[in-house]
Design a protein around this motif. Structure first.
Motif, PDB file in Angstrom:
ATOM      1  N   ASP A  60       0.993  -1.039   0.158  1.00  0.00           N
ATOM      2  CA  ASP A  60      -0.135   0.040  -0.052  1.00  0.00           C
ATOM      3  C   ASP A  60       0.939   1.080  -0.033  1.00  0.00           C
ATOM      4  O   ASP A  60       1.466   1.640   0.988  1.00  0.00           O
ATOM      5  CB  ASP A  60      -1.020  -0.021   1.344  1.00  0.00           C
ATOM      6  N   PRO A 193      -3.200   1.117  -7.352  1.00  0.00           N
ATOM      7  CA  PRO A 193      -2.379   2.089  -6.998  1.00  0.00           C
ATOM      8  C   PRO A 193      -1.223   2.339  -7.864  1.00  0.00           C
ATOM      9  O   PRO A 193      -0.671   1.486  -8.199  1.00  0.00           O
ATOM     10  CB  PRO A 193      -2.149   1.564  -5.783  1.00  0.00           C
ATOM     11  N   TYR A 205       0.300  10.177  -5.343  1.00  0.00           N
ATOM     12  CA  TYR A 205      -0.231   8.990  -5.264  1.00  0.00           C
ATOM     13  C   TYR A 205      -1.395   9.128  -6.095  1.00  0.00           C
ATOM     14  O   TYR A 205      -2.302  10.005  -6.028  1.00  0.00           O
ATOM     15  CB  TYR A 205      -0.589   8.822  -3.881  1.00  0.00           C
ATOM     16  N   TYR A 207      -4.347   6.714  -9.057  1.00  0.00           N
ATOM     17  CA  TYR A 207      -4.939   5.085  -9.127  1.00  0.00           C
ATOM     18  C   TYR A 207      -5.120   5.006 -10.685  1.00  0.00           C
ATOM     19  O   TYR A 207      -6.098   5.788 -11.241  1.00  0.00           O
ATOM     20  CB  TYR A 207      -5.712   4.987  -8.396  1.00  0.00           C
ATOM     21  N   THR A 239       1.051  -2.686  -6.988  1.00  0.00           N
ATOM     22  CA  THR A 239       1.309  -0.967  -7.128  1.00  0.00           C
ATOM     23  C   THR A 239       2.174  -1.105  -8.410  1.00  0.00           C
ATOM     24  O   THR A 239       3.232  -1.448  -8.464  1.00  0.00           O
ATOM     25  CB  THR A 239       1.936  -0.359  -5.891  1.00  0.00           C
TER      26      THR A 239
END
Length: 290
Positions: A60, A193, A205, A207, A239
Protein backbone atom coordinates in the motif's frame (compact mmCIF):
# COMPACT_ATOMS: atom_id res chain seq x y z
CA UNK A 1 72.53 14.29 -14.71
CA UNK A 2 69.24 16.17 -14.07
CA UNK A 3 66.00 14.17 -14.10
CA UNK A 4 63.94 14.77 -17.24
CA UNK A 5 60.26 14.77 -16.34
CA UNK A 6 59.35 14.64 -20.04
CA UNK A 7 60.15 10.91 -20.06
CA UNK A 8 56.68 10.29 -18.63
CA UNK A 9 55.04 11.70 -21.76
CA UNK A 10 53.26 8.80 -23.49
CA UNK A 11 51.96 11.09 -26.20
CA UNK A 12 55.21 11.67 -28.04
CA UNK A 13 55.08 14.39 -30.66
CA UNK A 14 56.09 13.64 -34.22
CA UNK A 15 57.73 16.57 -36.10
CA UNK A 16 55.57 17.90 -38.91
CA UNK A 17 58.33 17.40 -41.47
CA UNK A 18 58.15 13.65 -40.78
CA UNK A 19 54.42 13.41 -41.48
CA UNK A 20 52.65 13.31 -44.80
CA UNK A 21 49.10 14.68 -45.30
CA UNK A 22 46.86 12.93 -47.82
CA UNK A 23 43.51 13.66 -49.41
CA UNK A 24 42.17 10.38 -48.09
CA UNK A 25 43.29 11.26 -44.57
CA UNK A 26 41.60 14.66 -44.83
CA UNK A 27 38.29 13.09 -45.95
CA UNK A 28 38.42 10.50 -43.19
CA UNK A 29 39.26 13.21 -40.61
CA UNK A 30 36.28 15.37 -41.68
CA UNK A 31 33.92 12.38 -41.65
CA UNK A 32 35.32 11.38 -38.28
CA UNK A 33 34.65 14.83 -36.77
CA UNK A 34 31.10 14.90 -38.17
CA UNK A 35 30.44 11.41 -36.82
CA UNK A 36 31.75 12.40 -33.38
CA UNK A 37 29.59 15.54 -33.42
CA UNK A 38 26.49 13.51 -34.30
CA UNK A 39 27.10 10.98 -31.52
CA UNK A 40 27.93 13.73 -29.04
CA UNK A 41 24.66 15.56 -29.73
CA UNK A 42 22.72 12.28 -29.48
CA UNK A 43 24.29 11.48 -26.12
CA UNK A 44 23.77 15.05 -24.91
CA UNK A 45 20.06 14.82 -25.78
CA UNK A 46 19.82 11.55 -23.89
CA UNK A 47 21.64 13.05 -20.91
CA UNK A 48 19.35 16.08 -20.71
CA UNK A 49 16.13 14.09 -21.25
CA UNK A 50 14.49 12.65 -18.15
CA UNK A 51 13.81 8.91 -18.30
CA UNK A 52 10.75 7.41 -16.59
CA UNK A 53 11.25 3.88 -15.25
CA UNK A 54 8.36 1.78 -13.96
CA UNK A 55 8.29 -1.13 -11.55
CA UNK A 56 5.68 -3.33 -9.86
CA UNK A 57 5.47 -4.38 -6.23
CA UNK A 58 2.92 -5.54 -3.65
CA UNK A 59 2.26 -2.86 -1.02
CA UNK A 60 0.00 0.00 0.00
CA UNK A 61 2.03 2.99 -1.21
CA UNK A 62 0.04 5.76 0.49
CA UNK A 63 0.03 4.66 4.12
CA UNK A 64 -0.67 8.21 5.32
CA UNK A 65 -4.04 8.39 3.59
CA UNK A 66 -5.89 6.85 6.53
CA UNK A 67 -7.20 4.03 4.36
CA UNK A 68 -9.05 6.48 2.09
CA UNK A 69 -9.01 7.18 -1.65
CA UNK A 70 -10.12 10.53 -3.05
CA UNK A 71 -12.59 10.29 -5.93
CA UNK A 72 -13.53 12.90 -8.51
CA UNK A 73 -16.76 12.30 -10.47
CA UNK A 74 -18.27 14.47 -13.19
CA UNK A 75 -21.34 13.10 -14.97
CA UNK A 76 -24.25 14.55 -16.94
CA UNK A 77 -27.79 13.15 -17.03
CA UNK A 78 -29.53 15.33 -19.64
CA UNK A 79 -33.03 13.91 -18.98
CA UNK A 80 -33.17 13.80 -15.17
CA UNK A 81 -33.96 16.83 -12.97
CA UNK A 82 -31.33 17.91 -10.44
CA UNK A 83 -33.67 17.50 -7.46
CA UNK A 84 -33.84 13.79 -8.28
CA UNK A 85 -30.11 13.16 -8.69
CA UNK A 86 -28.11 11.86 -5.75
CA UNK A 87 -24.94 9.95 -4.89
CA UNK A 88 -24.95 6.89 -2.64
CA UNK A 89 -21.84 5.21 -1.20
CA UNK A 90 -21.52 1.80 0.42
CA UNK A 91 -18.71 -0.69 1.05
CA UNK A 92 -17.75 -3.87 2.91
CA UNK A 93 -16.75 -1.94 6.05
CA UNK A 94 -20.41 -1.18 6.68
CA UNK A 95 -20.55 2.27 5.19
CA UNK A 96 -23.94 3.05 3.67
CA UNK A 97 -24.52 6.68 2.83
CA UNK A 98 -27.54 7.78 0.81
CA UNK A 99 -27.58 11.23 -0.79
CA UNK A 100 -23.97 12.27 -0.24
CA UNK A 101 -23.80 16.08 -0.60
CA UNK A 102 -20.39 17.16 0.76
CA UNK A 103 -18.08 18.78 -1.86
CA UNK A 104 -20.62 18.19 -4.61
CA UNK A 105 -22.88 20.29 -6.77
CA UNK A 106 -25.71 19.74 -9.19
CA UNK A 107 -25.85 22.04 -12.20
CA UNK A 108 -29.01 22.20 -14.34
CA UNK A 109 -28.46 21.48 -18.03
CA UNK A 110 -30.68 21.04 -21.08
CA UNK A 111 -32.89 24.01 -20.08
CA UNK A 112 -33.34 22.60 -16.60
CA UNK A 113 -34.55 19.20 -17.81
CA UNK A 114 -31.23 17.55 -17.02
CA UNK A 115 -28.45 17.70 -14.48
CA UNK A 116 -24.68 17.71 -14.33
CA UNK A 117 -23.36 16.19 -11.12
CA UNK A 118 -19.85 17.07 -9.94
CA UNK A 119 -18.58 15.51 -6.75
CA UNK A 120 -15.37 15.05 -4.77
CA UNK A 121 -15.54 12.42 -2.05
CA UNK A 122 -13.51 9.64 -0.49
CA UNK A 123 -13.96 5.89 -0.36
CA UNK A 124 -12.42 3.26 1.88
CA UNK A 125 -9.71 0.97 0.56
CA UNK A 126 -12.05 -2.03 0.56
CA UNK A 127 -14.40 -3.39 -2.12
CA UNK A 128 -17.60 -1.40 -2.44
CA UNK A 129 -19.61 0.81 -4.76
CA UNK A 130 -20.94 4.30 -5.27
CA UNK A 131 -23.86 5.00 -7.53
CA UNK A 132 -25.77 7.88 -9.03
CA UNK A 133 -29.51 7.32 -8.56
CA UNK A 134 -32.82 8.77 -7.43
CA UNK A 135 -32.74 6.83 -4.14
CA UNK A 136 -32.30 9.99 -2.05
CA UNK A 137 -35.18 11.87 -3.72
CA UNK A 138 -38.22 12.61 -1.55
CA UNK A 139 -40.52 11.30 -4.28
CA UNK A 140 -39.49 8.68 -6.81
CA UNK A 141 -40.16 9.47 -10.48
CA UNK A 142 -42.30 7.08 -12.47
CA UNK A 143 -39.83 6.59 -15.33
CA UNK A 144 -36.37 7.94 -14.43
CA UNK A 145 -34.14 8.38 -17.49
CA UNK A 146 -30.59 7.22 -16.64
CA UNK A 147 -28.99 7.98 -20.01
CA UNK A 148 -25.75 9.81 -19.29
CA UNK A 149 -22.30 11.00 -20.31
CA UNK A 150 -19.32 10.54 -17.99
CA UNK A 151 -16.91 13.45 -18.29
CA UNK A 152 -14.48 12.36 -15.62
CA UNK A 153 -13.93 9.62 -13.08
CA UNK A 154 -10.52 9.63 -11.42
CA UNK A 155 -8.98 8.47 -8.17
CA UNK A 156 -6.23 10.10 -6.11
CA UNK A 157 -3.96 12.89 -7.33
CA UNK A 158 -4.15 14.03 -10.93
CA UNK A 159 -0.99 13.10 -12.85
CA UNK A 160 -0.28 15.29 -15.85
CA UNK A 161 3.02 13.78 -16.92
CA UNK A 162 3.93 13.49 -20.58
CA UNK A 163 5.91 10.25 -20.33
CA UNK A 164 3.24 8.36 -18.39
CA UNK A 165 0.33 6.97 -20.40
CA UNK A 166 -2.13 5.14 -18.21
CA UNK A 167 -5.86 4.62 -17.67
CA UNK A 168 -6.27 7.35 -15.02
CA UNK A 169 -9.59 8.47 -16.51
CA UNK A 170 -10.65 5.35 -18.37
CA UNK A 171 -14.35 6.28 -18.31
CA UNK A 172 -13.83 9.86 -19.44
CA UNK A 173 -16.03 10.49 -22.48
CA UNK A 174 -18.22 7.41 -21.99
CA UNK A 175 -21.48 8.16 -23.83
CA UNK A 176 -24.66 6.25 -22.96
CA UNK A 177 -27.19 8.70 -24.42
CA UNK A 178 -28.56 6.12 -26.87
CA UNK A 179 -29.08 3.37 -24.30
CA UNK A 180 -32.40 2.27 -22.82
CA UNK A 181 -33.62 5.16 -20.59
CA UNK A 182 -34.96 2.72 -17.98
CA UNK A 183 -31.80 0.59 -17.85
CA UNK A 184 -29.32 0.38 -15.01
CA UNK A 185 -25.63 0.62 -15.81
CA UNK A 186 -22.95 -1.37 -14.02
CA UNK A 187 -19.33 -0.25 -14.28
CA UNK A 188 -16.97 -2.83 -12.77
CA UNK A 189 -13.69 -1.12 -11.83
CA UNK A 190 -10.36 -2.70 -10.94
CA UNK A 191 -8.32 0.04 -9.24
CA UNK A 192 -4.52 -0.12 -9.41
CA UNK A 193 -2.49 2.06 -6.98
CA UNK A 194 0.06 4.19 -8.83
CA UNK A 195 3.02 6.19 -7.49
CA UNK A 196 4.95 8.84 -9.41
CA UNK A 197 8.30 9.95 -7.99
CA UNK A 198 10.03 12.93 -9.61
CA UNK A 199 13.76 13.73 -9.68
CA UNK A 200 13.56 15.55 -6.34
CA UNK A 201 12.11 12.46 -4.63
CA UNK A 202 8.63 13.93 -4.22
CA UNK A 203 5.91 11.30 -4.59
CA UNK A 204 2.36 11.70 -5.87
CA UNK A 205 -0.27 9.01 -5.37
CA UNK A 206 -2.85 8.27 -8.00
CA UNK A 207 -4.85 5.28 -9.22
CA UNK A 208 -5.33 3.77 -12.64
CA UNK A 209 -8.28 1.51 -13.31
CA UNK A 210 -9.69 -0.90 -15.82
CA UNK A 211 -13.40 -1.08 -16.48
CA UNK A 212 -16.04 -3.46 -17.75
CA UNK A 213 -19.67 -2.48 -18.07
CA UNK A 214 -23.09 -3.92 -18.63
CA UNK A 215 -26.56 -2.48 -19.14
CA UNK A 216 -29.76 -4.15 -17.94
CA UNK A 217 -33.35 -3.61 -16.82
CA UNK A 218 -33.81 -5.22 -13.40
CA UNK A 219 -37.04 -6.67 -12.05
CA UNK A 220 -38.13 -8.14 -8.74
CA UNK A 221 -41.33 -9.85 -7.59
CA UNK A 222 -42.79 -6.39 -6.90
CA UNK A 223 -42.01 -5.06 -10.36
CA UNK A 224 -39.25 -3.11 -12.08
CA UNK A 225 -36.39 -1.98 -9.88
CA UNK A 226 -35.46 1.72 -9.94
CA UNK A 227 -32.48 2.09 -12.31
CA UNK A 228 -29.14 3.53 -11.24
CA UNK A 229 -25.60 4.08 -12.49
CA UNK A 230 -23.35 1.80 -10.43
CA UNK A 231 -19.61 2.03 -10.03
CA UNK A 232 -18.50 -1.18 -8.31
CA UNK A 233 -14.82 -1.19 -7.41
CA UNK A 234 -12.16 -3.48 -6.06
CA UNK A 235 -8.47 -2.74 -5.39
CA UNK A 236 -5.52 -4.54 -6.92
CA UNK A 237 -2.72 -5.55 -4.48
CA UNK A 238 -0.15 -4.64 -7.17
CA UNK A 239 1.27 -1.11 -7.11
CA UNK A 240 2.76 0.54 -10.20
CA UNK A 241 5.60 2.97 -9.51
CA UNK A 242 7.02 5.46 -12.01
CA UNK A 243 10.38 7.01 -11.18
CA UNK A 244 12.06 9.91 -12.96
CA UNK A 245 15.74 9.27 -13.61
CA UNK A 246 18.50 11.12 -15.39
CA UNK A 247 21.73 9.60 -16.68
CA UNK A 248 24.57 10.31 -14.18
CA UNK A 249 27.30 12.74 -15.24
CA UNK A 250 30.12 10.20 -14.93
CA UNK A 251 28.37 7.85 -17.36
CA UNK A 252 27.87 10.68 -19.85
CA UNK A 253 31.57 11.63 -19.66
CA UNK A 254 32.61 7.98 -20.01
CA UNK A 255 30.42 7.57 -23.08
CA UNK A 256 31.78 10.73 -24.71
CA UNK A 257 35.37 9.61 -24.09
CA UNK A 258 34.56 6.21 -25.56
CA UNK A 259 32.99 7.83 -28.63
CA UNK A 260 35.95 10.12 -29.27
CA UNK A 261 38.62 7.51 -28.56
CA UNK A 262 36.88 4.71 -30.44
CA UNK A 263 36.11 6.86 -33.47
CA UNK A 264 39.66 8.18 -33.79
CA UNK A 265 41.09 4.68 -33.31
CA UNK A 266 38.88 3.11 -35.98
CA UNK A 267 39.47 6.08 -38.32
CA UNK A 268 43.24 5.75 -37.79
CA UNK A 269 43.18 2.05 -38.61
CA UNK A 270 41.04 2.72 -41.71
CA UNK A 271 43.34 5.52 -42.87
CA UNK A 272 46.43 3.38 -42.30
CA UNK A 273 44.95 0.50 -44.30
CA UNK A 274 44.00 2.79 -47.18
CA UNK A 275 47.42 4.45 -47.17
CA UNK A 276 49.25 1.09 -47.08
CA UNK A 277 47.11 -0.27 -49.90
CA UNK A 278 47.67 2.92 -51.90
CA UNK A 279 51.45 2.72 -51.48
CA UNK A 280 51.44 -0.97 -52.44
CA UNK A 281 49.40 -0.18 -55.55
CA UNK A 282 51.85 2.56 -56.52
CA UNK A 283 54.76 0.13 -56.20
CA UNK A 284 52.95 -2.41 -58.37
CA UNK A 285 52.32 0.22 -61.03
CA UNK A 286 55.98 1.34 -60.92
CA UNK A 287 57.10 -2.31 -61.27
CA UNK A 288 54.94 -2.74 -64.37
CA UNK A 289 56.39 0.39 -65.92
CA UNK A 290 59.94 -0.86 -65.45
Amino acid sequence: MPFDFRRFDIYRKVPKDLTQPTYTGAIISICCCLFILFLFLSELTGFITTEVVNELYVDDPDKDSGGKIDVSLNISLPNLHCELVGLDIQDEMGRHEVGHIDNSMRIPVNNGAGCRFEGHFSINKVPGNFHVSTHSATAQPQNPDMTHVIHKLSFGDTLQVQNVHGAFNALGGADRLTSNPLASHDYILKIVPTVYEDKSGKQRYSYQYTVANKEYVAYSHTGRIIPAIWFRYDLSPITVKYTERRQPLYRFITTICAIIGGTFTVAGILDSCIFTASEAWKKIQLGKMH
